[in-house]
Design a protein around this motif. Structure first.
Motif, mmCIF file in Angstrom:
data_model
loop_
_atom_site.group_PDB
_atom_site.id
_atom_site.type_symbol
_atom_site.label_atom_id
_atom_site.label_comp_id
_atom_site.label_asym_id
_atom_site.label_seq_id
_atom_site.Cartn_x
_atom_site.Cartn_y
_atom_site.Cartn_z
ATOM 1 N N GLU A 409 10.268 3.155 1.609
ATOM 2 C CA GLU A 409 11.231 2.373 0.835
ATOM 3 C C GLU A 409 11.156 2.829 -0.616
ATOM 4 O O GLU A 409 10.128 2.667 -1.282
ATOM 5 C CB GLU A 409 10.924 0.879 0.933
ATOM 6 N N ASN A 411 11.908 3.041 -4.627
ATOM 7 C CA ASN A 411 12.334 2.363 -5.859
ATOM 8 C C ASN A 411 12.679 0.892 -5.664
ATOM 9 O O ASN A 411 13.577 0.354 -6.310
ATOM 10 C CB ASN A 411 13.547 3.087 -6.473
ATOM 11 N N ASP A 412 11.984 0.244 -4.746
ATOM 12 C CA ASP A 412 12.233 -1.179 -4.525
ATOM 13 C C ASP A 412 10.918 -1.818 -4.090
ATOM 14 O O ASP A 412 10.638 -1.951 -2.900
ATOM 15 C CB ASP A 412 13.317 -1.371 -3.469
ATOM 16 N N ASP A 413 10.104 -2.211 -5.063
ATOM 17 C CA ASP A 413 8.777 -2.735 -4.761
ATOM 18 C C ASP A 413 8.838 -3.997 -3.914
ATOM 19 O O ASP A 413 8.013 -4.206 -3.021
ATOM 20 C CB ASP A 413 8.022 -3.027 -6.061
ATOM 21 N N MET A 416 9.549 -3.015 -0.406
ATOM 22 C CA MET A 416 8.407 -2.282 0.128
ATOM 23 C C MET A 416 7.330 -3.235 0.646
ATOM 24 O O MET A 416 6.712 -2.986 1.682
ATOM 25 C CB MET A 416 7.819 -1.381 -0.961
ATOM 26 N N MET A 417 7.123 -4.344 -0.044
ATOM 27 C CA MET A 417 6.058 -5.272 0.323
ATOM 28 C C MET A 417 6.512 -6.339 1.317
ATOM 29 O O MET A 417 5.691 -7.098 1.830
ATOM 30 C CB MET A 417 5.521 -5.959 -0.937
ATOM 31 N N HIS A 490 1.359 9.599 -0.693
ATOM 32 C CA HIS A 490 1.439 9.014 -2.032
ATOM 33 C C HIS A 490 2.106 9.980 -3.014
ATOM 34 O O HIS A 490 2.770 9.553 -3.965
ATOM 35 C CB HIS A 490 0.040 8.656 -2.542
ATOM 36 N N SER A 495 5.171 5.056 -4.948
ATOM 37 C CA SER A 495 4.989 3.605 -4.891
ATOM 38 C C SER A 495 4.124 3.180 -3.714
ATOM 39 O O SER A 495 3.553 2.084 -3.716
ATOM 40 C CB SER A 495 6.347 2.904 -4.814
ATOM 41 N N SER A 496 3.986 4.051 -2.703
ATOM 42 C CA SER A 496 3.199 3.687 -1.521
ATOM 43 C C SER A 496 1.710 3.576 -1.829
ATOM 44 O O SER A 496 0.941 3.072 -1.004
ATOM 45 C CB SER A 496 3.416 4.709 -0.400
ATOM 46 N N LYS A 498 0.392 1.540 -3.540
ATOM 47 C CA LYS A 498 0.079 0.111 -3.604
ATOM 48 C C LYS A 498 -0.219 -0.469 -2.225
ATOM 49 O O LYS A 498 -0.644 -1.625 -2.118
ATOM 50 C CB LYS A 498 1.256 -0.647 -4.220
#
Length: 609
Positions: A409, A411-413, A416-417, A490, A495-496, A498
């Motif tokens: 995913e 640019n959309d934290d 993503m979570m 990564h 962002s992955s 995280k």
């Protein structure tokens, strides 16, 4: 790059491609549409040595464009032999199972023997103790898999078990930058392909220009007006690498590094400096001629459920017996007393106890390392069998890593979570397609929780990345491979970092596909062999496709056609088997009659002794 600059680049490269294509087409245009009787296409000679018309349709230039092959695979052999053969098949991969389907439909008694505790060969999958589905390799279905699609329609799995993807081949680069070959264009091939290469973000304008120059002078362009001529040119390029061919007339390193290498690794787990030009151009030829060839599909779940289980049911409904964990220990065969050459395979010995099974006909449907182990030393007196030992293979490692969020995913934290609720049926975050990368050691990868959610998505969990490493990484430990896979993910999805890995698996194959390097194609054996009742199948055997699921399917159909064509008649496989069995029985009875009568010994004399 601004929109105006991008537009000018697109226009420039498109103009170059179009100009090169037009001029090349003119140069390649045949003076006559009729083929001289004195000149045979290379594809014509490829059919030499095949008995059945069915096998011949799978060979040669026409087979690439023959959509009727799907109907043939779907409908079966269309013939029932008068004689019923007892057939043993060693190996229950795709080739062996598909051969068994046709042979059972043709009226024969078929029994299969598989080394592993599951079917599928290189397309195998299984479950661990926690019900995680584990695979060997990453299995993608190209739109030109006509034979395999026909088989899946025949077993009822095509419509419900395959998920079609957007007509885009996506490249993921360092920092999460995406490039693509976007084939979604109002006009189909070859225009859609020209547009995809001209517009791709994966290459800069200079590399696009040189790319256009090289492709514009390639056999692909000739094939647009003279398909036989173009394909014959491709066949003649098996002795050089793709890099050698590409750089001869204008191709540059930038294109190889950023676009062609990831594609080459995905096709054969080799880079452009190593893979045969024939192998690469065969695929590009199909992409250029057929719009659907570059369309990708993936299974809704695992290969076992989506591909193999329907085939197994089909076979069991026709009384085909599949013996798992049953390795072939020996091919029992006769030798010519004068020449020492093998003349006939009588049967096979199976398992630790060497249980003997006698058959009229035996098919070895194995991969390259498997057939090398099974063939008796005496068989190598025949050139066909001896050449098999010249075939090389490539190692791969399949790494699966599951996360507590959506890796792909971008640019959309928040998305993503978000793993809450039911995100099955492809509703999870991420990219729903096969992915390539020039910046990782895995040639291709996918988020199976999104692309194949039927059995790979787990509620409350996120991405399940499946990545295939080539020879560059296979000597590392499983733990190191998992660490390297996560670290490289990564890199391309920053962002992955995280996210946390919740589960992982590594499956190594020291010898996987046969190595599509220059000069290897000539070592591939045909399905019929010099031993009249012994046959070969497997994607490494001679057929015009690569070592792939479609290649395995073709070989299975071809070997079945060759057996069916030879089964009947006074000199057929059954008649020959009956004759030799009768001769063996007579010889045995004769030896018993000639055995001298043992001298009788009085009981008390024997006791005294």
């Amino acid at each position: 790059m601004g929109n105006n600059t991008r537009s000018r680049g697109f226009t420039l490269v498109t103009a170059v491609v179009a100009t090169m294509a037009i001029s090349s087409c003119s140069a390649f245009m045949p003076k006559s549409t009729s083929r001289s009787s004195a000149v045979r296409s290379l594809s014509d000679t490829a059919t030499d040595g095949f008995t059945s018309d069915g096998a011949k349709t799978q060979i040669g230039n026409d087979s690439f464009l023959n959509e009727d092959l799907m109907a043939r695979a779907q409908n079966g052999p269309g013939v029932v032999n008068k004689e019923k053969l007892k057939i043993g098949i060693v190996g229950a991969g795709l080739a062996g199972m598909i051969a068994a389907m046709d042979l059972a439909d043709a009226g024969h008694q078929v029994e299969m023997f598989e080394l592993r505790p599951f079917v599928g060969g290189k397309v195998s999958s299984w479950q661990d103790k926690d019900d995680n589905h584990i695979e060997m390799g990453l299995h993608v279905f190209f739109g030109c898999y006509y034979n395999l699609f026909g088989i899946m329609k025949r077993t009822g799995g095509f419509d419900k078990n395959l998920r079609i993807k957007d007509h885009v081949h996506t490249f993921v680069n360092d920092g999460g930058k995406l490039g693509a070959l976007d084939f979604r264009f109002p006009i189909g091939a070859p225009i859609s392909g020209l547009a995809a290469f001209a517009a791709t973000e994966q290459l800069g304008i200079e590399d696009k220009f040189h790319n256009a120059v090289r492709l514009g002078t390639s056999p692909i362009v000739r094939a647009l007006v003279d398909f036989d001529g173009g394909m014959d040119m491709v066949r003649e390029l098996d002795d050089i690498t793709f890099t050698e061919w590409f750089t001869q007339l204008g191709g540059k390193r930038g294109s190889l590094d950023r676009m062609w290498d990831p594609i080459a690794y995905a096709l054969g787990f080799l880079d452009c400096d190593t893979i045969s030009a024939r192998a690469m151009l065969t695929i590009f030829m199909l992409f250029a001629i057929r719009t659907e060839a570059s369309v990708l599909r993936m299974l809704d779940g695992s290969p076992q459920t989506g591909l193999h289980d329907p085939i197994i049911k089909y076979l069991e409904d026709r009384d085909v017996k599949i013996n798992l964990s049953s390795p072939c220990r020996e091919l029992v065969h006769d030798l010519d007393p004068e020449t020492g050459l093998p003349t006939r395979v009588r049967g096979i010995k199976i398992g630790a106890k060497n249980v003997y099974h006698e058959f009229d006909t035996v098919i070895c449907a194995l991969d390259v390392p498997g057939i090398k182990k099974v063939l008796p030393k005496s068989f190598r007196q025949y050139d066909m069998f001896d050449k098999i030992y010249e075939l090389e293979t490539v190692p791969i490692a399949t790494v699966q890593v599951r996360f507590d969020g959506w890796v792909t995913e971008l640019n959309d934290d928040a998305r993503m979570m978000d793993i809450s609720g039911d995100q099955s049926d492809g509703r999870g975050g991420g990219i729903d397609n096969l992915l390539y990368s020039a910046d990782t050691e895995f040639s291709c990868f996918a988020d199976l929780a999104v692309t194949s959610p039927g059995e790979y998505y787990k509620e409350g969990e996120g991405s399940l990345i499946q990545a295939v490493f080539d020879a560059r990484a296979t000597k590392r430990s499983q733990e190191q491979l998992v660490e390297d896979c996560i670290a490289q993910l990564h890199k391309v999805f920053p962002s992955s970092s995280k996210l946390n890995c919740t589960w992982s698996s590594v499956v190594k194959l020291g010898q996987s596909l046969y190595r599509e390097a220059p000069g290897q194609d000539k070592f591939r054996p045909k399905q019929a062999t010099p031993i009249s009742n012994f046959f070969l199948a497997g994607s490494y055997t001679y057929q015009d496709y690569l070592d792939s699921m479609e290649g395995a399917t073709r070989s299975g159909l071809m070997v079945a056609d060759e057996v069916i064509a030879r089964a009947d008649g006074p000199n057929g496989l059954k008649a020959m088997s009956v004759k030799l069995q009768a001769e063996a029985k007579a010889e045995k009875e004769s030896s018993v009659e000639k055995e001298p009568e043992k001298e009788k010994t009085l009981f008390f004399a024997a006791e005294a002794a």
